[in-house]
Each structure stands twice: as structure tokens, then as C-alpha cells.
Design a protein around this motif. Structure first.
Motif, PDB file in Angstrom:
ATOM      1  N   GLY A 190      58.992  72.351 -11.292  1.00 38.83           N
ATOM      2  CA  GLY A 190      57.713  71.920 -10.311  1.00 38.83           C
ATOM      3  C   GLY A 190      57.036  71.724 -11.211  1.00 38.83           C
ATOM      4  N   THR A 191      55.608  71.790 -10.813  1.00 37.64           N
ATOM      5  CA  THR A 191      54.473  71.760 -12.050  1.00 37.64           C
ATOM      6  C   THR A 191      54.040  72.899 -12.382  1.00 37.64           C
ATOM      7  N   MET A 192      54.193  74.199 -11.757  1.00 38.32           N
ATOM      8  CA  MET A 192      54.358  75.864 -12.824  1.00 38.32           C
ATOM      9  C   MET A 192      55.376  75.967 -13.448  1.00 38.32           C
ATOM     10  N   GLY A 193      56.378  75.512 -13.768  1.00 37.64           N
ATOM     11  CA  GLY A 193      57.471  75.795 -13.970  1.00 37.64           C
ATOM     12  C   GLY A 193      57.824  74.933 -15.247  1.00 37.64           C
ATOM     13  N   ALA A 194      57.408  73.720 -14.600  1.00 36.30           N
ATOM     14  CA  ALA A 194      57.543  72.433 -16.254  1.00 36.30           C
ATOM     15  C   ALA A 194      56.314  72.889 -17.361  1.00 36.30           C
ATOM     16  N   ALA A 243      59.435  80.026 -11.336  1.00 33.00           N
ATOM     17  CA  ALA A 243      58.162  79.552 -10.422  1.00 33.00           C
ATOM     18  C   ALA A 243      58.919  78.674  -9.261  1.00 33.00           C
ATOM     19  N   VAL A 244      59.511  79.363  -9.048  1.00 33.52           N
ATOM     20  CA  VAL A 244      60.275  78.431  -7.381  1.00 33.52           C
ATOM     21  C   VAL A 244      59.048  78.339  -6.339  1.00 33.52           C
ATOM     22  N   THR A 287      65.904  85.588  -3.643  1.00 32.34           N
ATOM     23  CA  THR A 287      66.975  85.681  -3.637  1.00 32.34           C
ATOM     24  C   THR A 287      67.816  84.859  -5.429  1.00 32.34           C
ATOM     25  N   VAL A 288      66.314  84.168  -5.913  1.00 31.59           N
ATOM     26  CA  VAL A 288      66.781  84.095  -7.395  1.00 31.59           C
ATOM     27  C   VAL A 288      66.983  84.688  -8.903  1.00 31.59           C
ATOM     28  N   THR A 330      58.207  87.019 -12.874  1.00 30.30           N
ATOM     29  CA  THR A 330      57.662  86.186 -11.464  1.00 30.30           C
ATOM     30  C   THR A 330      56.530  85.755 -11.562  1.00 30.30           C
ATOM     31  N   ASN A 331      56.256  84.438 -11.417  1.00 33.33           N
ATOM     32  CA  ASN A 331      55.120  83.860 -11.644  1.00 33.33           C
ATOM     33  C   ASN A 331      54.307  83.829 -10.209  1.00 33.33           C
TER      34      ASN A 331
END
Ligand code: NAD
Length: 687
Positions: A303-307, A380-381, A390-391, A407-408
Motif C-alpha cells: 500500500g502507501t507505506m509498503g510501496a 506495512a500491512v 498473523t503476518v 513492524t511499521n
């Protein structure tokens, strides 16, 4: 013939004198970076005197003992009267010497170091070094001829650029521009001696005429500089340089020195120097105990952050594998990045080959198994404890056991997230700010059980990404968001008491914040915080004041810029906020419902209340040991939250306030906020 005399020690002074080939060599040795301190300057004065009187010597070389010539002035001297001898006196002695003096530059020669070099009759530099006049970044102008001598070599327009940007110039470029006479490789000392012997007499820059200039060009450069940063130091730099072109040298040099001293003793320079030392302290404390290998990084959530996080790493040259639960999301993020780069290439902001290189480092994976070989994984889920747990459990089955899981999360409890896995020692927070590829700071959150090894990997990542690492402990919002939330809440309470969003925003931007809190909320969207408030509604203490206008806005579908309405109204396609009577009506209704009599706020009142709130929360963070040192909080707020750098951050601001005034304001804040307000010890912020 080479005649070497044993080094003549100049007392306890860090300068030694030797003679070789009829050249007196003054070697400056002031570890770690060869800064120009009072002792160095005194050493140079004595050394010059010895060399001047030495009949066996025809010329003089100044050189650094190790990597640097003179890296710059010792900034610790700048907070009071600068001890004698001051740099202009050393340069005057060089100019007064009958023998030519050569500066042999190596490494970084900045500020006072470069001014010293410009005071010599010639400059020779070892390839690979840099020169520059960065005083402007510390709220000052050069004070020992840095605005004047370059006028004789490169003219007013270029001098303006150099001084007002503070840019670091590779010595090769400085040579092409005429600021340096020769660039060499091999033994700098031997070449400097050769160069000095070949010099035909003195070449005192101060005595040369200022190079002619096209007045239109000078005006254009000055205007650009002032538009970029209309700060007192920029105005002073333009003034000093223009004066150098018109007034007699003596007057122009005196004026420069007076302006340097005026700015040096001013609040802005003191704030910027404070931030300089804050950066140094944070970088020193937050070095990995052992540097770790970071051959590739995994990112979960595209998403926004992961990308953005993936982009940050590939732009730093680290291969990234990006995955998402939605099969196409990672590939779509890679395509978006490709389009962004394409646009940048078209606009000339990125080369095609750099774009290709970045993209070649990004792999869009399809399953978490694709992260198997990575050295660090950042998730960054969605901001949801169960989803994140879970991740992490899935990652644990795939990754090698020592690979850290970062974790972000913005607000969740890192210890609770870590509790989901068999080895919580590998879990920590890496709180990236948005946009992740540009943000200058990285908040690294230590969990209760986080291992040194995991921390080292995160610190290594921060270094590779060139982001300032600030360590935080676990609490709601860590350092940055916790202070910001307290501040934003207080601003909302002020609305209930009589202020309007546009007044609050105007007062705080006038103080120097990049944006006001309500404009910021509209930009980032009101809905996420609304959802979070709703999920926590059950736990709210009914005795605490609860500002409810933001909820009312969300109930009307006003989520900020993205819906065209929020705290302000936005015309379609525009980001300009317009005050909105609907919002004002909602605010007034809220005051009425709560039986609060609205009263006018002054700008000063708004600013003081907002800042005392921040200061109080900062003090609580220090007591709770969430932040390691007060200056880290200043870095966090200036680098991550638009707090004005010219104020130096909240703890520096507190240090400048009258103690009784602050205590009075804190009491008033406690009384107005009511139940649940905890008073901090503001003296903790004074460093
Ligand atoms: P987002 O909704 O834009 O992206 C989340 C992505 O995660 C989605 O693409 C979703 O498909 C994916 N995802 C969800 N569950 C997954 C799973 N089980 N496995 C793989 N992928 C999964 O969210 P965002 O704004 O990028 O925020 C992500 C995280 O970053 C949150 O924890 C948020 O609090 C934090 N954060 C956000 C910001 C910000 O400004 N947006 C700033 C700092 C931190």
C-alpha cells in the motif's frame, strides 16, 4: 637538497613545524576532524612567526596531519565570545608574511577551514576532497572573508550561490572554477612543497579587484536565494556580498565580521547549532554495535507505506522483494513506481539509467515465500494487531531465524505484536514517515525483548537509507505521534473554547510550522483517526474532555482533501483550504452543548498553549524513558513534524523561556484540560 629538522613543538599547541627544501611546513593535528579551535589558531600564529624568522625558509605550507586540512570551525566556540586569536587575525598574519603561504587541502575543507585556505597565497588540493561555506545552514554567514575573497576569484553571482546554498563543491570543480590552483594525487605534502617553491611571491586575494559581473545575473541569483529561504542569514549574505562589490575592502570585511557576530549571537543560529549537535549525538549513540549485512530487504504490504519503503531501499541501492496479500498489488506498485520514474526522466529529474537501475532492484513477489533469502523484513500491512501478528507468524516459518521482523505500526504495541512469534527478540518497530522515500527520520522502536542484533540491522538500514535514526520505547504513538497527538488534541480543545481552525493554523504557521494541525489533518485524511477513536470509544474515561468536532465532520462524510471538505472546504482539483461556515457552526454547537463560553484567542495564546502541550508531553516521554535524550525529541519534531528548525525543536524552545512563565502556562494548561492531564517536569527538557 632536503633538509629535515626535527619537529619543533609549539608548546602544547596542535601545530608542528618542519623544514623541507627551504619550505616551512606547519602541520595541523587536532583530532578527530582537525577543527579550527583557539589552540589551532594560536599554533598557526606561532608557527607563522617561526617560519617568518627562519632564514632557511622561502615559503610556507599549511597542511593537515591526517585526513582533513581544517574541516571547519569548532562550533562549541560559537556560543560565547570567540577566544583569541580569532580567524581573521590568523589570516591577517598570513597576508602580512613576506613569504608566500600555501594551503594544502585534503578531505573536507569547510567554513573557517576554507576561509583560512582562501587567506593563503595559493591552494593545492588532494583529489576527492570537498570545499564549501556552509555557515548559512547554521544561521550565520562566513565571518573571515568567505563572502569577500571568492568575489575576487569567481565574481558576485557565483559567490552568492556558494554562500547562500552552503553547497559542498568537489575540489575538482572548485579547481575548474578558479577557487583552487591545482588538484593532485599521491603525496600532498611533497606536491605542496613543490608548488610553494614555484610560487613567484605573494598573491593576496583581498588586494585583488572584485571580478566584474552582470548586474542582472546578480539580481537574479539574489532573488532566487531569498525566495528559497528568506531568513536573516540569507539577507545578510546578500547584503555582505553586494557591499563587497561596491565598498572599499576594509569596510566590506568589517561589515561581514559584524554581521557574522550579530547572527552567531542570535536565536536562529543558536537553534541551528543545537540541532547540529543533536544530530551528532544521535548518530554517535545510534550506531550499530556491529555493522550488519543488508543484501536484500523484504516488504510486506504494497500500500502507501509498503510501496514507499520499497522505493526508499531501491533508491539506496538495496534489492527489495515486495509482496501483498492481493496478488496483483505488488506488481501494481512496481508499475506505479515505473510511471513515476518515467515522469521524472521526462522532466530531467532522474537519468534513464538510474531509473532502470532502481527498478531492476525491485522484485514484485507473489507469496511470502519469496522473502526467504532477505536479511530484514518490514511489514506495512493494515494497522490491526491480529493482521500484523498473523503476518509475523507466517514470516517466522519462512525466514532464517536471525532475520529481524520490523513492524511499521504507527500506534500498536510492539511488545504485543512480538508476543505472536516464537522468538520475540527478533521483532522491533521501524516507523517510517510518509512519504517513506523522502522522510529524513526513521523512528526505531525497541520492544521489551528486542535483541541487539535486530536493533543493529535496523540501525544499519537507517544508515544505508541516510535517515536519522531515533530510538524510541514502546508507548502509544512512540515519540513523534504521541507528542503530535497531544498537540492536535489541545488545538481541538481550543476550538471548543473560542478559536477557529483557520486562526489556530495561521498562528502556528506564523510561528514557523510548515502547516497548521487542521490543514495537516485534511491532507492526511480524517477517516483513519476516526475509525481508531471509534474502536477505542469504550475505553474512554467519561471525565476527560473529548473534542468531538472531528467526529461530527466525519459523520458528514468530510474526510479532508480527498472528499473536497474537512476542516476546510477545497475547490475541485485545488489544495487551497477555504474556511467553511458549516465547520464554524459545528464548532459553535459543540461549545454550546458543553456549556463552554467561547472567548477570543490571541495568536500568541494559541502558540504558547500548543507549545507548552508539546513540552509537557516531551517531559513525560523522558520520565518514561521512551526517548533517550531531549535533543532526540527536537530532531524528531523538526525532521518529521514540520516544527520550525529556526526554533531548534521543543526542548530548545523551552530552554529559552522564562521558567516562571512556563510554570504559569503549564498550570493554566492543566486547569483548562481538566481530568486526566498529567503534568511533566519541564526542567527535564533543559539540556
Ligand atoms: P494501506 O492500506 O495503504 O496498505 C496496506 C497494504 O497491506 C494493502 O495493500 C493490503 O493489501 C496489504 N495487506 C493487508 N493485509 C495483508 C497481509 N495479511 N499480507 C500481505 N499484505 C497485506 O496502508 P498504509 O497507509 O500503507 O499503512 C500500512 C502501515 O503503515 C500501517 O500499520 C500504518 O499504521 C503504518 N503507517 C502509515 C503511515 C501513513 O502515513 N499512511 C505512516 C506511518 C506508518
Amino acid at each position: 637538497m632536503t633538509q629535515q629538522v626535527s619537529p619543533l613543538s609549539l608548546g602544547t599547541i596542535p601545530v608542528t613545524y618542519t623544514v623541507e627544501d627551504r619550505v616551512g611546513v606547519l602541520t595541523i593535528d587536532n583530532p578527530p576532524v582537525n577543527a579550527s579551535s583557539a589552540a589551532v589558531r594560536a599554533g598557526l600564529m606561532s608557527g607563522l612567526e617561526v617560519a617568518e624568522a627562519d632564514d632557511e625558509v622561502d615559503a610556507i605550507v599549511l597542511i593537515g596531519a591526517s585526513a582533513n586540512f581544517v574541516s571547519g570551525s569548532d562550533l562549541r566556540e560559537f556560543s560565547g565570545p570567540v577566544p583569541e586569536p580569532q580567524l581573521p587575525s590568523v589570516i591577517a598574519a598570513i597576508e602580512a608574511s613576506a613569504k608566500p603561504v600555501v594551503a594544502a587541502l585534503s578531505g573536507a575543507t569547510l567554513g573557517g577551514g576554507f576561509e583560512l585556505a582562501l587567506g593563503c597565497d595559493g591552494r593545492i588540493a588532494l583529489a576527492g576532497g570537498v570545499v564549501g561555506l556552509p555557515e548559512i545552514t547554521l544561521g550565520m554567514i562566513p565571518g573571515a572573508g568567505g563572502t569577500q575573497r571568492p568575489l575576487r576569484l569567481v565574481g558576485p553571482a557565483r559567490t552568492l550561490e556558494l554562500v547562500t546554498s552552503g553547497e559542498r563543491l568537489p575540489v575538482e570543480q572548485a579547481h575548474r572554477e578558479g577557487l583552487i590552483d591545482e588538484v593532485v594525487t599521491g603525496s600532498l605534502r611533497a606536491q605542496a612543497i613543490r608548488f610553494a617553491r614555484a610560487l613567484r611571491g605573494k598573491r593576496i586575494l583581498r588586494n585583488l579587484p572584485v571580478r566584474g559581473a552582470d548586474p542582472g545575473e546578480v539580481e537574479q541569483v539574489a532573488t532566487t536565494a531569498l525566495r528559497r529561504a528568506a531568513r536573516p542569514q540569507t539577507v545578510a549574505a546578500v547584503g555582505a556580498i553586494l557591499m563587497g562589490g561596491s565598498a572599499p575592502a576594509d569596510r566590506a570585511f568589517q561589515h561581514e565580521r559584524a554581521e557574522f557576530n550579530r547572527l552567531r549571537n542570535g536565536t536562529e543560529s543558536s537553534a541551528l547549532r543545537h540541532l547540529f549537535f543533536a544530530r551528532r549525538a544521535a548518530l554517535k549513540a545510534n550506531r550499530p554495535a556491529l555493522p550488519r549485512e543488508l543484501k536484500s530487504v523484504g516488504v510486506v504490504g504494497a500500500g502507501t507505506m509498503g510501496a514507499g519503503i520499497a522505493r526508499a531501499f531501491v533508491e539506496a541501492g538495496v534489492p527489495v522483494v515486495l509482496v501483498d496479500q492481493q496478488r496483483q498489488a505488488a506488481a501494481a506498485a512496481a508499475e506505479r513506481l515505473q510511471r513515476t520514474y518515467q515522469g521524472m526522466v521526462t522532466r530531467g529529474r532522474l537519468t534513464e539509467s538510474d531509473a532502470q537501475h532502481h527498478l531492476s532492484l525491485l522484485t514484485a513477489g507473489t507469496t511470502i515465500r519469496d522473502l526467504e533469502e532477505t536479511d530484514l523484513v518490514v511489514e506495512a500491512v493494515y494497522e490491526d494487531l491480529e493482521v500484523k501478528q498473523t503476518v509475523l507468524r507466517q514470516l517466522e516459518t519462512v525466514l532464517r531465524p536471525h532475520v529481524p521482523l520490523a513492524t511499521n505500526t504507527s500506534y500498536l504495541d510492539v511488545n504485543e505484536i512480538a508476543a505472536a512469534v516464537a522468538r520475540p527478540t527478533r521483532v522491533l518497530g521501524m516507523h517510517f514517515f510518509s512519504p517513506a522515500h523522502r522522510a529524513a527520520v526513521l523512528e526505531i522502536v525497541r520492544g521489551e525483548k528486542t535483541s541487539t542484533e535486530a536493533l543493529d540491522v535496523a540501525l544499519t538500514a537507517a544508515k544505508v537509507l541516510e535517515k536519522m535514526p531515533i530510538l524510541a520505547g514502546v508507548c502509544d504513538g512512540f515519540i513523534g505521534n504521541r507528542i503530535y497527538n497531544a498537540y492536535r488534541r489541545q488545538c481541538e480543545l481550543m476550538l471548543e473554547e473560542g478559536a477557529l481552525p483557520q486562526q489556530v493554523d495561521a498562528a502556528l504557521t506564523e510561528f514557523g510550522f510548515a502547516m497548521g494541525p487542521f490543514a495537516v489533518s485534511d491532507m492526511s485524511g480524517l477517516d483513519i483517526a476516526w475509525r481508531m477513536r471509534k474502536s477505542k470509544a469504550g475505553a474512554r474515561d467519561p471525565r476527560e474532555r473529548y473534542p468531538d468536532v472531528a467526529d461530527a465532520l466525519c459523520e458528514l462524510g468530510r474526510f479532508g482533501q480527498k472528499t473536497g471538505d474537512g476542516w476546510y472546504h477545497y475547490e475541485p482539483g485545488s489544495r487551497t483550504p477555504h474556511p467553511d461556515s458549516t465547520v464554524e457552526a459545528l464548532i459553535e454547537q459543540s461549545s454550546q452543548r458543553k456549556a463552554i463560553t467561547r472567548a477570543a484567542f490571541t495568536s500568541q495564546g494559541i502558540v504558547t498553549r500548543a507549545l507548552v502541550t508539546m513540552a509537557n508531553e516531551a517531559a513525560l516521554l523522558l520520565v518514561d524513558k521512551i526517548a533517550d535524550r531531549p535533543s532526540d525529541i527536537d530532531l524528531m519534531l523538526t525532521l518529521g513534524y514540520g516544527f520550525p528548525t529556526h526554533e531548534g525543536g521543543i526542548t530548545h524552545w523551552v530552554g529559552r523561556q522564562d521558567r516562571r512563565f512556563l510554570e504559569h502556562e503549564l498550570d493554566a494548561l492543566a486547569a483548562r484540560t481538566g481530568h486526566g492531564f498529567t503534568k511533566g517536569e519541564l526542567d527535564l527538557l533543559r539540556s
